[in-house]
Design an enzyme around this catalytic site. Structure first.
Site, PDB file in Angstrom:
ATOM      1  N   VAL A   1      -4.584  -3.454  -0.709  1.00 52.99           N
ATOM      2  CA  VAL A   1      -5.443  -4.645  -0.784  1.00 52.99           C
ATOM      3  C   VAL A   1      -6.737  -4.357  -0.026  1.00 52.99           C
ATOM      4  CG1 VAL A   1      -5.644  -7.070  -0.108  1.00 52.99           C
ATOM      5  CG2 VAL A   1      -3.490  -6.195  -1.068  1.00 52.99           C
TER       6      VAL A   1
ATOM      7  N   GLU B   1      -6.402 -45.367  32.784  1.00 53.33           N
ATOM      8  CA  GLU B   1      -6.938 -44.038  32.503  1.00 53.33           C
ATOM      9  C   GLU B   1      -8.433 -44.201  32.417  1.00 53.33           C
ATOM     10  OE1 GLU B   1      -5.187 -42.647  28.892  1.00 53.33           O
ATOM     11  OE2 GLU B   1      -3.266 -42.243  29.849  1.00 53.33           O
ATOM     12  N   LEU B   2      -9.160 -43.385  33.140  1.00 51.42           N
ATOM     13  CA  LEU B   2     -10.615 -43.476  33.152  1.00 51.42           C
ATOM     14  C   LEU B   2     -11.181 -42.197  32.547  1.00 51.42           C
ATOM     15  CD1 LEU B   2     -10.933 -44.889  36.782  1.00 51.42           C
ATOM     16  CD2 LEU B   2     -11.027 -46.187  34.635  1.00 51.42           C
TER      17      LEU B   2
ATOM     18  N   GLN C   1       0.816  -1.229   0.000  1.00 54.31           N
ATOM     19  CA  GLN C   1       0.000   0.000   0.000  1.00 54.31           C
ATOM     20  C   GLN C   1       0.850   1.280   0.000  1.00 54.31           C
ATOM     21  OE1 GLN C   1      -2.383  -0.328   3.559  1.00 54.31           O
ATOM     22  NE2 GLN C   1      -0.652  -0.036   4.946  1.00 54.31           N
TER      23      GLN C   1
ATOM     24  N   SER D   1      10.120  -0.014   8.179  1.00 56.37           N
ATOM     25  CA  SER D   1      10.632   1.270   7.694  1.00 56.37           C
ATOM     26  C   SER D   1      11.341   2.061   8.781  1.00 56.37           C
ATOM     27  CB  SER D   1       9.487   2.094   7.101  1.00 56.37           C
ATOM     28  OG  SER D   1       8.939   1.410   5.999  1.00 56.37           O
ATOM     29  N   HIS D   2      11.086   1.733  10.033  1.00 50.87           N
ATOM     30  CA  HIS D   2      11.794   2.467  11.089  1.00 50.87           C
ATOM     31  C   HIS D   2      12.505   1.536  12.067  1.00 50.87           C
ATOM     32  CE1 HIS D   2       8.427   1.251  13.465  1.00 50.87           C
ATOM     33  NE2 HIS D   2       7.587   1.997  12.785  1.00 50.87           N
TER      34      HIS D   2
ATOM     35  N   ASP E   1       3.245 -38.078  18.768  1.00 53.78           N
ATOM     36  CA  ASP E   1       3.005 -39.470  19.156  1.00 53.78           C
ATOM     37  C   ASP E   1       1.615 -39.565  19.769  1.00 53.78           C
ATOM     38  OD1 ASP E   1       3.764 -38.104  21.468  1.00 53.78           O
ATOM     39  OD2 ASP E   1       4.785 -39.835  22.331  1.00 53.78           O
TER      40      ASP E   1
ATOM     41  N   TYR F   1      17.201  -1.021  25.432  1.00 55.98           N
ATOM     42  CA  TYR F   1      18.295  -1.425  24.549  1.00 55.98           C
ATOM     43  C   TYR F   1      18.842  -0.210  23.816  1.00 55.98           C
ATOM     44  CZ  TYR F   1      14.842  -1.365  20.693  1.00 55.98           C
ATOM     45  OH  TYR F   1      13.892  -0.987  19.780  1.00 55.98           O
TER      46      TYR F   1
ATOM     47  N   HIS G   1       5.777   0.830  20.705  1.00 56.63           N
ATOM     48  CA  HIS G   1       7.012   0.649  21.487  1.00 56.63           C
ATOM     49  C   HIS G   1       7.873   1.877  21.205  1.00 56.63           C
ATOM     50  CE1 HIS G   1      11.118  -0.773  22.013  1.00 56.63           C
ATOM     51  NE2 HIS G   1      11.281  -1.006  20.735  1.00 56.63           N
TER      52      HIS G   1
HETATM   53  P1  FAD Z   1       5.951  -4.396   8.016  1.00 54.66           P
HETATM   54  O1  FAD Z   1       7.310  -3.882   7.882  1.00 54.66           O
HETATM   55  O2  FAD Z   1       4.999  -3.590   8.810  1.00 54.66           O
HETATM   56  O3  FAD Z   1       5.413  -4.641   6.573  1.00 54.66           O
HETATM   57  C1  FAD Z   1       4.053  -4.900   6.320  1.00 54.66           C
HETATM   58  C2  FAD Z   1       3.690  -4.142   5.073  1.00 54.66           C
HETATM   59  O4  FAD Z   1       2.354  -4.491   4.703  1.00 54.66           O
HETATM   60  C3  FAD Z   1       3.686  -2.639   5.306  1.00 54.66           C
HETATM   61  O5  FAD Z   1       4.653  -2.060   4.491  1.00 54.66           O
HETATM   62  C4  FAD Z   1       2.266  -2.224   4.973  1.00 54.66           C
HETATM   63  O6  FAD Z   1       2.215  -0.996   4.316  1.00 54.66           O
HETATM   64  C5  FAD Z   1       1.793  -3.358   4.098  1.00 54.66           C
HETATM   65  N1  FAD Z   1       0.332  -3.476   4.118  1.00 54.66           N
HETATM   66  C6  FAD Z   1      -0.473  -3.522   5.210  1.00 54.66           C
HETATM   67  N2  FAD Z   1      -1.755  -3.566   4.828  1.00 54.66           N
HETATM   68  C7  FAD Z   1      -1.782  -3.562   3.479  1.00 54.66           C
HETATM   69  C8  FAD Z   1      -2.807  -3.571   2.511  1.00 54.66           C
HETATM   70  N3  FAD Z   1      -4.087  -3.615   2.860  1.00 54.66           N
HETATM   71  N4  FAD Z   1      -2.467  -3.540   1.208  1.00 54.66           N
HETATM   72  C9  FAD Z   1      -1.164  -3.519   0.835  1.00 54.66           C
HETATM   73  N5  FAD Z   1      -0.145  -3.477   1.707  1.00 54.66           N
HETATM   74  C10 FAD Z   1      -0.454  -3.498   3.022  1.00 54.66           C
HETATM   75  N6  FAD Z   1      12.763  -6.069  15.288  1.00 54.66           N
HETATM   76  C11 FAD Z   1      14.015  -6.555  15.414  1.00 54.66           C
HETATM   77  O7  FAD Z   1      14.260  -7.684  15.028  1.00 54.66           O
HETATM   78  N7  FAD Z   1      15.011  -5.815  15.967  1.00 54.66           N
HETATM   79  C12 FAD Z   1      14.784  -4.561  16.406  1.00 54.66           C
HETATM   80  O8  FAD Z   1      15.691  -3.907  16.901  1.00 54.66           O
HETATM   81  C13 FAD Z   1      13.480  -4.023  16.295  1.00 54.66           C
HETATM   82  N8  FAD Z   1      13.209  -2.805  16.779  1.00 54.66           N
HETATM   83  C14 FAD Z   1      11.981  -2.270  16.602  1.00 54.66           C
HETATM   84  C15 FAD Z   1      11.758  -0.990  17.026  1.00 54.66           C
HETATM   85  C16 FAD Z   1      10.534  -0.397  16.842  1.00 54.66           C
HETATM   86  C17 FAD Z   1      10.319   0.999  17.295  1.00 54.66           C
HETATM   87  C18 FAD Z   1       9.499  -1.137  16.235  1.00 54.66           C
HETATM   88  C19 FAD Z   1       8.167  -0.549  16.031  1.00 54.66           C
HETATM   89  C20 FAD Z   1       9.715  -2.436  15.838  1.00 54.66           C
HETATM   90  C21 FAD Z   1      10.951  -3.022  16.018  1.00 54.66           C
HETATM   91  N9  FAD Z   1      11.209  -4.322  15.619  1.00 54.66           N
HETATM   92  C22 FAD Z   1      12.475  -4.835  15.717  1.00 54.66           C
HETATM   93  C23 FAD Z   1      10.160  -5.178  15.060  1.00 54.66           C
HETATM   94  C24 FAD Z   1      10.221  -5.190  13.546  1.00 54.66           C
HETATM   95  O9  FAD Z   1      10.355  -3.880  13.081  1.00 54.66           O
HETATM   96  C25 FAD Z   1       8.988  -5.798  12.931  1.00 54.66           C
HETATM   97  O10 FAD Z   1       8.636  -6.959  13.614  1.00 54.66           O
HETATM   98  C26 FAD Z   1       9.205  -6.123  11.467  1.00 54.66           C
HETATM   99  O11 FAD Z   1       9.715  -5.016  10.787  1.00 54.66           O
HETATM  100  C27 FAD Z   1       7.920  -6.572  10.814  1.00 54.66           C
HETATM  101  O12 FAD Z   1       8.134  -6.752   9.445  1.00 54.66           O
HETATM  102  P2  FAD Z   1       6.922  -7.078   8.477  1.00 54.66           P
HETATM  103  O13 FAD Z   1       7.449  -7.199   7.116  1.00 54.66           O
HETATM  104  O14 FAD Z   1       6.173  -8.221   9.032  1.00 54.66           O
HETATM  105  O15 FAD Z   1       5.930  -5.865   8.648  1.00 54.66           O
END
Ligand code: FAD
Length: 811
Positions: free
Chosen positions: A171, A638-639, A33, A44-45, A541, A256, A222
């Protein structure tokens, strides 16, 4: 070629497109999207910290693959993984002890790591207030995933192999026909699909709902903040790689850290849970920053900042320059959710995945889609692991919030969930409480581990005293309960063990095809048998009781077996989960027959009611199915009856048992007795990664009975061909303990890991089962188990340790 549509181009969607196209899938479309390459989801962050070690062997394996893969991916000449290492520090005795345990887990799962003193911690992280630190755990192969770069690298590779990535496609619906997905509808057109993978991160529940599939996760925010530039970091780091010092965890305060060139990033789990409803988040273009980044709530961060200044005093002269509340997924048990929907074929989930585990999860899902099964054990991530009682929105929300709070806590392996409790109880729960049951929880069930009512018996048995950790959720009363079971008779609540009814004209043929042992026996027989996957790996099992021609009762480990059987059942077979409406009491001990016989019109003599047989009969007023089985290695039955009659059954047995000195006994004694008898527990001792011969279960395989799932793979294998073995160990020091998952060393080298362990009260020492190379798994071989950093001597033993000829059961 089959058309696959992946929803979401975060780290999971991109990794999956790469893994699928690498396996020859040519029609892969990724719909996203947001705008590529940073579409605005959690990835993305994500700051990208990758700590590989976890109590879960599966998760650690996923993380190891992520490190390996991202290290090999390059964008603009830079690898997508920066191996700065990981450092977890302890500022409390409890954490310091836990880091010793963690070092053991790392050794068990093959992650390099070392416990280091405060001075070495300060060398690795010069900003640390050294005087606060008791020590650290340094893992040189951990580090920083550059998540967006890894997305790009995998996107480019998948595109080169023919995949399409379409951004700005939202979607809106999933079309289905005849129980299968057929297409994905977006705001910019419809995409026909033979398979759809939901990789939409915390939006997963919304996509799932479009297909009528529940996605059990709770999105939570978070906090992540970045400091102003620090003079102490000026010139330290190359801006292209951003960091050179280990990623740092301060779990005593739920915090962290990582470097961002001359700034420090701080992540906090120390704040109140901040649940988010994904349906209410803005679209990409309407979001102030991006949809998954919510405004920073500074008041929630204030205590974390104060703690951070305490740990890293240089921060005292700095400030939070920017921060945000980032959203990601939490599940009821903290594990990802993967697999194909049974109701909507072709609809797959790859949800609730950290960056840390993303490549591993993507590989497992791609293997599953390609080969029909993942290449490693993923049962703890399976969509169908949750029982019906664990699927309510309220449960998922509550457990998700709790897992946020506990994410960095020291969690004991027996620690029960705190809420919601009690959720599921046996019909005689009221009696269990009267007897002072000490309840732990599993799959929503309240399970007594011992009963305070037996405290008076404990005086006569003196198990060795324990360290504080192994004494948690343990009582010496368990020793007395075990002894009473071996010497008299005890009632065990077996209600929480799964029960399925398999019936219909095709039931026998079906179960024959699904399992390894010969089930074509006369009604009234019970058989121990295995469910295998196509590769010969053990899925479960079972005990299968043929109650009549077309009616079987199957004792199972739980929800995954139900799913597996339902997926394969033909039209003339009905598979029903009867666990919730029924109950089971195990009556075990040398006096079991004396207790039960006067209560029943049937003959319970050995000659009339043989071992591994079953019959319908009565216990007092209560109609029961009685099965002559024993998990504890003593005479008994076993009952089974319906839930409405459970209390009456218990009371009847209890009253009649008084003159035999009957007691109620709990899981703690049970586990000890089962290990003395060498009875395996699926999911702990063996999984799909092991075949029956390796697990010592070859006796349950009948290659000559006709075809069954996994048979072809077992051809040519046998006890003689195995290279590793589930091995029985005893600890040499009668006072030593092990809890499970400890590494096992042979000649000073980590050679395997413990699966289950318990004190064996009858044999007077700890029993541990472990996976070891066959050459080491020879009775008499001396090994060491590492328990909290200490190498504890142990010896490979011939099994079973107790009553090897089974004379106590067959009499
Ligand atoms: P996303 O990156 O969210 O991707 C899902 C995508 O689906 C999105 O781009 C969205 O736009 C798209 N989407 C949703 N709905 C639709 C739709 N209807 N149609 C089309 N597209 C759609 N993890 C670590 O391992 N180490 C870290 O240090 C860490 N730090 C973090 C810090 C923060 C502040 C946060 C918030 C998270 C952190 N995480 C970390 C967790 C990690 O960022 C996420 O678990 C991971 O990025 C998830 O990836 P993803 O691809 O499942 O989801």
């Amino acid at each position: 070629d089959a058309r696959v549509v992946i929803v979401g181009a975060g780290i999971v969607g991109c990794s999956l497109a790469d893994e699928l196209t690498a396996r020859g899938w040519s029609e892969v479309t990724v719909l996203e999207q947001g705008p590529l390459p940073a579409p605005g989801g959690s990835t993305s962050h994500a700051p990208g910290l990758v700590f590989q070690t976890s109590p879960s062997r599966t998760l650690t394996g996923f993380a190891r693959y992520t490190v390996e893969k991202f290290s090999s991916l390059k964008v603009d000449g830079l690898p997508c993984f920066n191996p700065v290492g990981g450092l977890e520090i302890a500022t409390s005795e409890e954490r310091w002890a836990d880091l010793h345990r963690k070092a053991g887990l790392a050794a068990s799962w093959g992650v390099r790591g070392e416990l280091i003193p405060p001075a070495r911690c300060a060398e690795l992280w010069p900003l640390l207030a050294r005087d606060q630190i008791l020590g650290g755990f340094h893992t040189p192969d951990d580090g920083l995933a550059r998540a967006l770069l890894a997305c790009r690298a995998q996107l480019e590779r998948a595109t080169a192999r023919g995949a399409r990535f379409l951004d700005r496609h939202t979607v809106t619906a999933i079309e289905r026909e005849g129980g299968r997905v057929t297409a994905v509808v977006t705001d910019r057109g419809t995409f026909p699909a033979d398979a759809v993978v939901c990789a939409a991160g915390f939006w997963g529940p919304l996509i799932g709902a479009m297909a009528g599939v529940d996605v059990p996760l709770q999105p939570l925010a978070h906090q992540y903040a970045t400091t102003a530039p620090l003079p102490e970091l000026a010139g330290v780091n190359d801006p292209r790689t951003e960091a050179s010092r280990p990623i740092l965890r301060f779990q005593d305060r739920d915090l962290y850290y990582r470097e961002h060139t001359d700034r420090i990033g701080i992540g906090s789990y120390a704040h109140r849970p901040l649940p988010v409803d994904p349906a209410r988040l803005p679209a990409y273009d309407d979001a102030p920053v991006m949809p998954s980044s919510l405004p920073f709530t500074a008041e929630d961060f204030a205590p974390s900042w104060a703690e951070s200044v305490g740990l890293l005093p240089a921060l005292g002269a700095s400030r939070v320059e920017k921060g945000f509340n980032g959203v990601f997924s939490f599940t009821p048990d903290g594990m990802p959710v993967i697999g194909e929907s049974r109701e909507v074929r072709g609809f797959w989930l790859a949800e609730a995945v950290w960056v840390t585990h993303s490549a591993g999860v993507a590989r497992a899902v791609a293997e599953w889609m390609t080969d029909g099964r993942p290449g490693t054990d993923v049962h703890a991530c399976d969509l169908y692991r949750f029982e019906e009682a664990q699927r309510s929105p309220a449960y998922i929300a509550e457990r998700g919030r709790r897992n946020f709070i506990e994410v960095y806590d020291v969690i004991h392996p027996l620690q029960p969930v705190e809420q919601p409790r009690p959720l599921r109880v046996s019909p005689f729960h009221v009696r269990q409480r009267e007897l002072g049951g000490y309840f732990l929880e599993a799959a929503g069930w309240e399970r007594p581990h011992w009963y305070e009512a037996n405290a008076a018996l404990a005086g006569s048995v003196q198990p060795p005293p324990r360290d504080a950790w192994s004494a948690r959720h343990w009582s010496p009363i368990a020793a007395a309960e075990a002894r009473a079971t071996r010497e008299r008779v005890a009632l065990y609540d077996m209600t929480p063990l799964g029960r399925l009814e398999v019936s219909g004209p095709g039931a026998l043929d079906f179960l024959q095809r699904m399992t390894t042992n010969q089930l074509a026996k006369k009604p009234g027989t019970v058989t121990y048998t295995l469910l295998l996957d196509e590769a010969g790996g053990i899925r479960s099992d079972l005990t299968v009781a043929r109650l009549s021609e077309h009616h079987f009762q199957v004792g199972t480990g739980g929800a995954l077996d139900l799913d597996w059987l339902l997926r394969h059942a033909p039209d003339d077979v009905r598979v029903t989960d009867i666990t919730p409406g029924t109950t089971c009491v195990g009556v075990w001990g040398p006096l079991a027959r004396d207790l039960v016989q006067p209560l029943t019109p049937d003959d319970f003599a050995h000659e009339a009611f043989g071992y591994f047989t079953a019959r319908r009969t009565f216990i007092g007023h209560v109609p029961v199915t009685a099965m002559r089985l024993s998990y504890v290695g003593e005479l008994g039955w076993e009952l089974y009856t319906t839930a409405d009659l459970g209390l009456r059954l218990w009371d009847t047995l209890w009253e009649a048992g008084r003159r035999h000195g009957v007691i109620a006994a709990g899981r703690s004694a049970f586990n000890s007795l089962r290990l003395e008898k060498g009875y395996r527990a699926w999911g702990h001792d063996m999984t799909t990664e092991h075949d029956p011969y390796e697990a010592g279960l070859g006796f349950a395989v009948r290659m000559d009975k006709g075809d069954f799932i996994g048979r072809a793979a077992l051809e040519g294998r046998g006890a003689g061909t195995v290279t590793r073995k589930l091995t029985c160990l005893t600890l040499d020091d009668p006072a030593a303990v092990a809890m499970g998952k400890e590494p096992v060393y042979a000649d000073g080298v980590a050679a395997g890991y413990v699966t289950s362990a318990s004190y064996g009260y009858t044999i007077g020492r700890t029993v541990a089962y472990a996976w070891l190379p066959a050459a080491i798994a020879v009775p008499g071989t001396a090994v060491h188990i590492e328990y909290f950093g200490e190498k504890v001597p142990a010896t490979v033993a011939a099994e079973p340790l107790y009553d090897p000829r089974g004379e106590r059961i067959r009499r």
